[in-house]
Design a protein around this motif. Sequence first.
Motif, PDB file in Angstrom:
ATOM      1  N   MET A 601     -20.187 -11.797 -40.818  1.00 28.35           N
ATOM      2  CA  MET A 601     -19.214 -12.721 -41.408  1.00 28.35           C
ATOM      3  C   MET A 601     -18.435 -13.491 -40.340  1.00 28.35           C
ATOM      4  O   MET A 601     -17.980 -14.617 -40.578  1.00 28.35           O
ATOM      5  N   ASP A 602     -18.296 -12.890 -39.138  1.00 25.81           N
ATOM      6  CA  ASP A 602     -17.603 -13.592 -38.056  1.00 25.81           C
ATOM      7  C   ASP A 602     -18.425 -14.768 -37.525  1.00 25.81           C
ATOM      8  O   ASP A 602     -17.875 -15.736 -36.993  1.00 25.81           O
ATOM      9  N   VAL A 603     -19.742 -14.696 -37.660  1.00 28.01           N
ATOM     10  CA  VAL A 603     -20.622 -15.717 -37.077  1.00 28.01           C
ATOM     11  C   VAL A 603     -21.131 -16.702 -38.119  1.00 28.01           C
ATOM     12  O   VAL A 603     -21.243 -17.900 -37.854  1.00 28.01           O
ATOM     13  N   PHE A 604     -21.445 -16.163 -39.346  1.00 29.11           N
ATOM     14  CA  PHE A 604     -22.076 -17.015 -40.346  1.00 29.11           C
ATOM     15  C   PHE A 604     -21.172 -17.183 -41.582  1.00 29.11           C
ATOM     16  O   PHE A 604     -20.323 -16.332 -41.867  1.00 29.11           O
ATOM     17  N   VAL A 605     -21.401 -18.265 -42.312  1.00 34.02           N
ATOM     18  CA  VAL A 605     -20.664 -18.535 -43.546  1.00 34.02           C
ATOM     19  C   VAL A 605     -21.271 -17.699 -44.668  1.00 34.02           C
ATOM     20  O   VAL A 605     -22.490 -17.682 -44.855  1.00 34.02           O
ATOM     21  N   GLY A 606     -20.413 -17.014 -45.428  1.00 31.16           N
ATOM     22  CA  GLY A 606     -20.901 -16.256 -46.566  1.00 31.16           C
ATOM     23  C   GLY A 606     -20.372 -14.840 -46.601  1.00 31.16           C
ATOM     24  O   GLY A 606     -19.661 -14.387 -45.694  1.00 31.16           O
ATOM     25  N   SER A 607     -20.719 -14.130 -47.664  1.00 23.35           N
ATOM     26  CA  SER A 607     -20.300 -12.737 -47.855  1.00 23.35           C
ATOM     27  C   SER A 607     -21.429 -11.797 -47.427  1.00 23.35           C
ATOM     28  O   SER A 607     -22.578 -12.223 -47.274  1.00 23.35           O
ATOM     29  N   LYS A 617     -34.617  -9.919 -43.497  1.00 19.42           N
ATOM     30  CA  LYS A 617     -35.911 -10.599 -43.339  1.00 19.42           C
ATOM     31  C   LYS A 617     -36.098 -11.092 -41.905  1.00 19.42           C
ATOM     32  O   LYS A 617     -37.177 -10.999 -41.324  1.00 19.42           O
ATOM     33  N   VAL A 618     -35.024 -11.622 -41.305  1.00 15.99           N
ATOM     34  CA  VAL A 618     -35.095 -12.117 -39.930  1.00 15.99           C
ATOM     35  C   VAL A 618     -35.379 -10.967 -38.961  1.00 15.99           C
ATOM     36  O   VAL A 618     -36.215 -11.082 -38.059  1.00 15.99           O
ATOM     37  N   ILE A 619     -34.705  -9.853 -39.160  1.00 16.05           N
ATOM     38  CA  ILE A 619     -34.900  -8.694 -38.278  1.00 16.05           C
ATOM     39  C   ILE A 619     -36.326  -8.175 -38.400  1.00 16.05           C
ATOM     40  O   ILE A 619     -36.975  -7.835 -37.400  1.00 16.05           O
ATOM     41  N   GLU A 620     -36.840  -8.082 -39.620  1.00 22.42           N
ATOM     42  CA  GLU A 620     -38.215  -7.615 -39.828  1.00 22.42           C
ATOM     43  C   GLU A 620     -39.202  -8.520 -39.095  1.00 22.42           C
ATOM     44  O   GLU A 620     -40.155  -8.052 -38.457  1.00 22.42           O
ATOM     45  N   TYR A 621     -38.970  -9.827 -39.168  1.00 24.63           N
ATOM     46  CA  TYR A 621     -39.852 -10.793 -38.509  1.00 24.63           C
ATOM     47  C   TYR A 621     -39.791 -10.651 -36.986  1.00 24.63           C
ATOM     48  O   TYR A 621     -40.820 -10.601 -36.292  1.00 24.63           O
ATOM     49  N   LEU A 622     -38.588 -10.553 -36.427  1.00 22.36           N
ATOM     50  CA  LEU A 622     -38.437 -10.471 -34.975  1.00 22.36           C
ATOM     51  C   LEU A 622     -38.882  -9.111 -34.438  1.00 22.36           C
ATOM     52  O   LEU A 622     -39.448  -9.028 -33.343  1.00 22.36           O
ATOM     53  N   ALA A 623     -38.633  -8.050 -35.192  1.00 20.71           N
ATOM     54  CA  ALA A 623     -39.053  -6.704 -34.753  1.00 20.71           C
ATOM     55  C   ALA A 623     -40.567  -6.595 -34.715  1.00 20.71           C
ATOM     56  O   ALA A 623     -41.134  -5.833 -33.918  1.00 20.71           O
ATOM     57  N   ALA A 624     -41.254  -7.325 -35.595  1.00 25.73           N
ATOM     58  CA  ALA A 624     -42.722  -7.315 -35.589  1.00 25.73           C
ATOM     59  C   ALA A 624     -43.268  -7.953 -34.317  1.00 25.73           C
ATOM     60  O   ALA A 624     -44.349  -7.601 -33.839  1.00 25.73           O
ATOM     61  N   GLN A 625     -42.505  -8.905 -33.763  1.00 26.12           N
ATOM     62  CA  GLN A 625     -42.918  -9.558 -32.521  1.00 26.12           C
ATOM     63  C   GLN A 625     -42.547  -8.738 -31.291  1.00 26.12           C
ATOM     64  O   GLN A 625     -43.257  -8.744 -30.287  1.00 26.12           O
ATOM     65  N   ASP A 626     -41.421  -8.016 -31.373  1.00 26.16           N
ATOM     66  CA  ASP A 626     -40.944  -7.237 -30.229  1.00 26.16           C
ATOM     67  C   ASP A 626     -40.350  -5.930 -30.758  1.00 26.16           C
ATOM     68  O   ASP A 626     -39.295  -5.923 -31.396  1.00 26.16           O
ATOM     69  N   SER A 627     -41.040  -4.805 -30.499  1.00 26.86           N
ATOM     70  CA  SER A 627     -40.592  -3.521 -31.036  1.00 26.86           C
ATOM     71  C   SER A 627     -39.242  -3.092 -30.478  1.00 26.86           C
ATOM     72  O   SER A 627     -38.571  -2.229 -31.047  1.00 26.86           O
ATOM     73  N   ASN A 643     -31.444  -9.702 -28.559  1.00 29.32           N
ATOM     74  CA  ASN A 643     -31.438 -11.127 -28.202  1.00 29.32           C
ATOM     75  C   ASN A 643     -30.573 -11.876 -29.212  1.00 29.32           C
ATOM     76  O   ASN A 643     -31.031 -12.306 -30.268  1.00 29.32           O
ATOM     77  N   ARG A 644     -29.299 -12.008 -28.881  1.00 28.05           N
ATOM     78  CA  ARG A 644     -28.320 -12.613 -29.795  1.00 28.05           C
ATOM     79  C   ARG A 644     -28.696 -14.054 -30.158  1.00 28.05           C
ATOM     80  O   ARG A 644     -28.699 -14.441 -31.332  1.00 28.05           O
ATOM     81  N   ASP A 645     -29.054 -14.860 -29.139  1.00 33.94           N
ATOM     82  CA  ASP A 645     -29.359 -16.272 -29.384  1.00 33.94           C
ATOM     83  C   ASP A 645     -30.580 -16.434 -30.284  1.00 33.94           C
ATOM     84  O   ASP A 645     -30.607 -17.300 -31.173  1.00 33.94           O
ATOM     85  N   LYS A 646     -31.623 -15.594 -30.049  1.00 29.76           N
ATOM     86  CA  LYS A 646     -32.834 -15.678 -30.863  1.00 29.76           C
ATOM     87  C   LYS A 646     -32.531 -15.336 -32.309  1.00 29.76           C
ATOM     88  O   LYS A 646     -33.024 -15.973 -33.253  1.00 29.76           O
ATOM     89  N   PHE A 647     -31.682 -14.318 -32.530  1.00 28.26           N
ATOM     90  CA  PHE A 647     -31.332 -13.911 -33.885  1.00 28.26           C
ATOM     91  C   PHE A 647     -30.584 -15.035 -34.609  1.00 28.26           C
ATOM     92  O   PHE A 647     -30.883 -15.360 -35.763  1.00 28.26           O
ATOM     93  N   ILE A 648     -29.596 -15.633 -33.927  1.00 27.79           N
ATOM     94  CA  ILE A 648     -28.821 -16.720 -34.546  1.00 27.79           C
ATOM     95  C   ILE A 648     -29.738 -17.897 -34.879  1.00 27.79           C
ATOM     96  O   ILE A 648     -29.653 -18.504 -35.954  1.00 27.79           O
ATOM     97  N   GLN A 649     -30.646 -18.233 -33.951  1.00 32.59           N
ATOM     98  CA  GLN A 649     -31.573 -19.341 -34.162  1.00 32.59           C
ATOM     99  C   GLN A 649     -32.433 -19.113 -35.402  1.00 32.59           C
ATOM    100  O   GLN A 649     -32.605 -20.017 -36.231  1.00 32.59           O
ATOM    101  N   GLU A 650     -32.957 -17.877 -35.568  1.00 32.86           N
ATOM    102  CA  GLU A 650     -33.825 -17.583 -36.714  1.00 32.86           C
ATOM    103  C   GLU A 650     -33.013 -17.500 -38.009  1.00 32.86           C
ATOM    104  O   GLU A 650     -33.517 -17.833 -39.078  1.00 32.86           O
ATOM    105  N   GLY A 655     -31.784 -20.390 -43.366  1.00 30.87           N
ATOM    106  CA  GLY A 655     -30.848 -20.963 -44.331  1.00 30.87           C
ATOM    107  C   GLY A 655     -29.403 -20.586 -44.131  1.00 30.87           C
ATOM    108  O   GLY A 655     -28.524 -21.091 -44.841  1.00 30.87           O
ATOM    109  N   ALA A 656     -29.106 -19.703 -43.187  1.00 31.55           N
ATOM    110  CA  ALA A 656     -27.709 -19.342 -42.934  1.00 31.55           C
ATOM    111  C   ALA A 656     -26.994 -20.487 -42.209  1.00 31.55           C
ATOM    112  O   ALA A 656     -27.624 -21.329 -41.559  1.00 31.55           O
ATOM    113  N   LYS A 657     -25.664 -20.510 -42.336  1.00 31.47           N
ATOM    114  CA  LYS A 657     -24.866 -21.556 -41.705  1.00 31.47           C
ATOM    115  C   LYS A 657     -23.829 -20.923 -40.783  1.00 31.47           C
ATOM    116  O   LYS A 657     -23.183 -19.935 -41.144  1.00 31.47           O
ATOM    117  N   LEU A 658     -23.681 -21.538 -39.605  1.00 29.70           N
ATOM    118  CA  LEU A 658     -22.695 -21.042 -38.646  1.00 29.70           C
ATOM    119  C   LEU A 658     -21.288 -21.455 -39.067  1.00 29.70           C
ATOM    120  O   LEU A 658     -21.077 -22.547 -39.616  1.00 29.70           O
TER     121      LEU A 658
END
Length: 661
Positions: A601-607, A617-627, A643-650, A655-658
């Motif tokens: 909630m500190d980084v993205f808009v929403g509850s 879903k983002v974590i599942e996708y990125l974890a599949a690429q890098d265990s 990788n904070r920047d990669k997570f925010i980018q994905e 559809g999330a908003k900063l």
Amino acid sequence: MHAHLPSEIYHDIFKKQYQEDAVLVIVGTKNILLKQTHKALSGYQAGIVPNGGNGNGVYVESEDSDKENLEIDESELERDEFTGYTVGKYGQKSSKADVELATIQKVASQIRRGILTPDAYDLVIVDEVHNAGTQQKVDAIKRFGRVAGFTATPYRYSGILKDPSQYGFEVIASYTLPEAQEEELLPPLYGLQLNTSELVDDIPTTQTGKIDFKALEKILKNSPELRPYIVDHLVPLITMDGNHYKTVVAVNFVWEAQEIARLLKDKGIKVGVAVNQQAAKQIDSPEIPAIDSIERYSLPEDDPKSIQVLISPYVASEGFDAPWTEFLVWASPTDSPLRYTQYTGRLGRRNNGKAYGVVIDCLYQTSQFGWTYNFGMWMKGHVRELDNGMLYLGPMRLMPNMSAIQRMQALTPHHNLENLQRGELLPVQETDFAITYKNVGSVFYGHTTKKGRLAQQIFENILETNPGATATRKIGTGIVKVVTDRELFIKAMLEKGAKLKLTEIQELQENDFPITQASLRPLFRGGSSEVARLAKTVLEEFSLENPSLTLKRRSGSRIIDVVLNKDIFIKKMIKKGALLKNDPTNIIQETDFVMGARNLMDVFVGSPKTLRPIAAKVIEYLAAQDSNFLTTKNNRTVQVLTNRDKFIQEMLKAGAKLKKK
């Protein structure tokens, strides 16, 4: 619980009680058990019940087995045999099985990583449950609700958790080998002795009285006549009367297996070697297979790929299902009651056309160390010596009166078992603890008679639970009973309240690493009791692998454990899951993203309700690429994305908003 044919038991459980439930079968520690159990349950599922004699008519899964099973006309099956369950291996994406199979290490790993959900299973069956005797495996199994365990060896001889109750199980039903033989569920067994005492020096031991396998390997390599002698006497037995008896040969080293295999091949015996996958790839050949040797051992004699003899350092022991085996040959000595029991279990299974099994002990001169003629010592009180010198385990009313038995006996020299077990006694060794009033009094405080009675009681307990740790020795012109592991006996006395005379143990030395909370606390993260329990487990393993590097020392008025190589001990602690306090990999970095509703909630808009599904879903996708993308830090208290920047980018792509800030 003892079980001699676990696949039949599983099948019965699934069919009668749990058809609608999700079932997980933890098959043990080896992949061969995974394949074997899958094959057996698949056969039952399709209405095919494995059977056969001496390797003939045994159901063997091939590449086309699944196709063949699907094409079976259901009208040909007996309706009460069709179970309705489907079986598959855990983790297979194409599997929709309601009965899944996995190894214990796979289950522990998947639970630890949060991938396997224990609540998803209504019943968990743990085979070879004695292998759950480590804290990590116990913790994994305790996560499940309804659990049943099966094993033929419920008591461990190594590690801290030896009794079933210590690793979370109660023996509610047991079925011993003699009981099963009495009811003709398992075959009787014979024992033959092959005297090799003139071909090999005395078996070397460590300071704890166990076999020194490094020294043993040198001795065996310097005994070139030993393996040819064994093979020359073995071949007439396993080919007697034109038969081709299926045979397992137990050895300690891969090179032994290779040499014996070559000697057998030169005599026209079809032979294979069962070793781990890495070694198998290196030594496999068309003449002596290693990669598919176990599968080829299961084939009937008339199959051109079939082999008669399987030689194995360890692979074909625990849980390996080969009921057609009729000969077991101990070509190398063992000081492990567990290993001896497991290997003999390969022989002691019923099969069509199998009247009995035969154990051949090739190194019985080890009697002076208490390991002797293992077949005679293994089932003490049940094994009988026959008039012809052979040993027999089984009901006398079922003893086959066959001329073949007499011819076997004629092919091997024999000695009286009583004389054999006496052997030529050794003098008391430095690693022994002699059970005499004088010796007990010189080591422990207290009334001589009271201490002596306690010492005798502990000796009897060790004799019953671990007979290989006891022996008879010479002391001057007399004979005494000893415990061959001095530290084991002293520890048992201390646990019963005896007090050690401090003059027996040296003071703490400068280079010692004491295993105390005071020395562990500055090094490792976590609660003191948790770290101490882990250190105790590691110390137990350390003392088995490197007995010369563990000692008892005096520290003031206390007796403490120490290790002589601090670095090796710390590495073993880390391997077991301990975290160093100064380990940078455990500290949260600026490039990390700490998972949690507040941080999202500190980084993205929403509850949290809207952000968590996107993040998952983002974590599942990125974890599949890098265990290593999703991990735990801060002493395993928080989940971190590395990788904070990669997570925010994905997240933005999803559809999330900063937040504007």
